[in-house]
Design an enzyme around this catalytic site. Structure first.
Site, PDB file in Angstrom:
ATOM      1  N   SER A   1      -2.693 -27.755  33.722  1.00 47.90           N
ATOM      2  CA  SER A   1      -3.937 -27.721  34.450  1.00 47.90           C
ATOM      3  C   SER A   1      -3.780 -26.674  35.556  1.00 47.90           C
ATOM      4  O   SER A   1      -2.679 -26.695  36.220  1.00 47.90           O
ATOM      5  CB  SER A   1      -4.400 -29.076  35.197  1.00 47.90           C
ATOM      6  OG  SER A   1      -5.376 -29.051  36.251  1.00 47.90           O
TER       7      SER A   1
ATOM      8  N   TYR B   1      -2.589 -36.565  40.108  1.00 45.04           N
ATOM      9  CA  TYR B   1      -2.672 -35.821  38.865  1.00 45.04           C
ATOM     10  C   TYR B   1      -2.144 -34.208  39.299  1.00 45.04           C
ATOM     11  O   TYR B   1      -1.345 -33.751  38.252  1.00 45.04           O
ATOM     12  CB  TYR B   1      -4.303 -35.737  38.803  1.00 45.04           C
ATOM     13  CG  TYR B   1      -4.961 -34.867  37.676  1.00 45.04           C
ATOM     14  CD1 TYR B   1      -4.884 -35.302  36.441  1.00 45.04           C
ATOM     15  CD2 TYR B   1      -5.224 -33.507  37.958  1.00 45.04           C
ATOM     16  CE1 TYR B   1      -5.135 -34.447  35.192  1.00 45.04           C
ATOM     17  CE2 TYR B   1      -5.705 -32.762  36.913  1.00 45.04           C
ATOM     18  CZ  TYR B   1      -5.805 -33.286  35.591  1.00 45.04           C
ATOM     19  OH  TYR B   1      -6.146 -32.386  34.490  1.00 45.04           O
TER      20      TYR B   1
END
Ligand SMILES: NC(=O)c1ccc[n+]([C@@H]2O[C@H](COP(=O)([O-])OP(=O)(O)OC[C@H]3O[C@@H](n4cnc5c(N)ncnc54)[C@H](OP(=O)(O)O)[C@@H]3O)[C@@H](O)[C@H]2O)c1
Length: 260
Positions: free
Chosen positions: A148, A162
């Site tokens: 990501s 995350y």
């Protein structure tokens, strides 16, 4: 020089292929004649997506929770019973957790790390022999990890585990690329920017316009954007590329910040 992007007759597993980015990648593979296995926890959604994609080619649903070692082992043995070779492993299944810094819970840390990092390592380890089987120096097998841009830049949201997990995915990609190069397996990561999915649904609903205007290309990602990069990373065209992290983010990481 012809057919550099041809992936027909390859065999792939896309984790988290039932929806979102994984389903976009699976659709791209199936429509380009890749025999595609998909997995996710919810069997009904996984089966439904495989039925839908089977109209265009071969798509097989094998539901499993990748945070449960027994279920992972079961998935690996089913695929090994059915296939001698696996050409492409897309480690896409992922989870996020949001909570204010002072209240961020331990289970929000462990769930994200187990899904996003631990499952990638062990799935890659368990599949390495059938990835290696059909791989050659000229046509290596591929592991594609979905990281990501939050593993590169600093996210706005309170999602502490995350971005840490995605930075770990990126570095694990480099470590595995180094370790597996002489076994003819290329390992690369895609770092997506914003794409429509369950994970992003509420964020895009609330901040969609702001997010779009912060992306230099002026839009969120489309299925073709993520499928195209996955096909490139699975084809002859990328046979000499390993250990890279490719942002697919419309330029988000290079956006000029206003000084206001
Ligand atoms: N969408 C974005 O903007 C964006 C941006 C950057 C990176 N990403 C990354 O892209 C990947 C896909 O995310 P998404 O946005 O498409 O989210 P999503 O719509 O929530 O899809 C996640 C997928 O993973 C599966 N999954 C979750 N936990 C699992 C587990 N324990 N075992 C097996 N499958 C599991 C889900 O199915 P079940 O719930 O049925 O298990 C689903 O198929 C993730 O790694 C995410 O971090 C997304």
């Amino acid at each position: 020089m012809k057919n550099l992007f041809d992936v027909s007759n390859k065999i792939a597993l896309v984790t988290g292929g039932s929806r979102g980015i994984g389903a976009m990648i699976a659709e791209g593979f199936v429509k380009n004649k890749v025999k595609t296995y998909i997995t996710s926890r919810k069997a009904d959604q996984c089966n439904k997506k495989a039925d839908e994609l089977s109209e265009f080619g071969q798509c097989i649903s094998l539901p499993a929770d990748l945070t449960e070692m027994k279920q992972m082992d079961n998935l690996v043995s089913i695929i090994k019973e059915r296939e001698k070779n696996l050409n492409i492993l897309v480690n896409n299944a992922g989870a996020a957790w949001g909570a204010p810094f002072d209240e961020f819970p331990e289970n929000g840390w462990d769930k994200v790390m187990d899904t996003n990092v631990k499952s990638i390592f062990f799935l890659s380890q368990k599949f390495v022999n059938i990835l290696e089987n059909s791989a050659t120096n000229e046509d290596p097998s591929r592991i594609i990890n979905i990281g990501s841009i939050d593993g590169i830049g600093i996210p706005r949201a309170d999602t502490y585990s995350y971005p840490a997990s995605k930075a770990a995915v990126h570095h694990l990609t480099r470590v595995l690329a180094n370790r597996l190069a002489n076994r003819n397996i290329n390992v690369n990561a895609i770092a997506p920017g914003p794409f429509q999915s369950n994970m992003m649904a509420s964020t895009l609903k609330e901040y969609g316009d702001q997010i779009k205007s912060s992306v230099p290309r002026g839009r969120i990602g489309s299925p073709e954007d993520i499928a195209g990069t996955s096909i490139f990373l699975s084809s002859r065209a990328s046979a000499y590329i390993t250990g890279t992290i490719i942002p697919v983010d419309g330029g988000s990481l290079v956006a000029r910040r206003n000084m206001d």
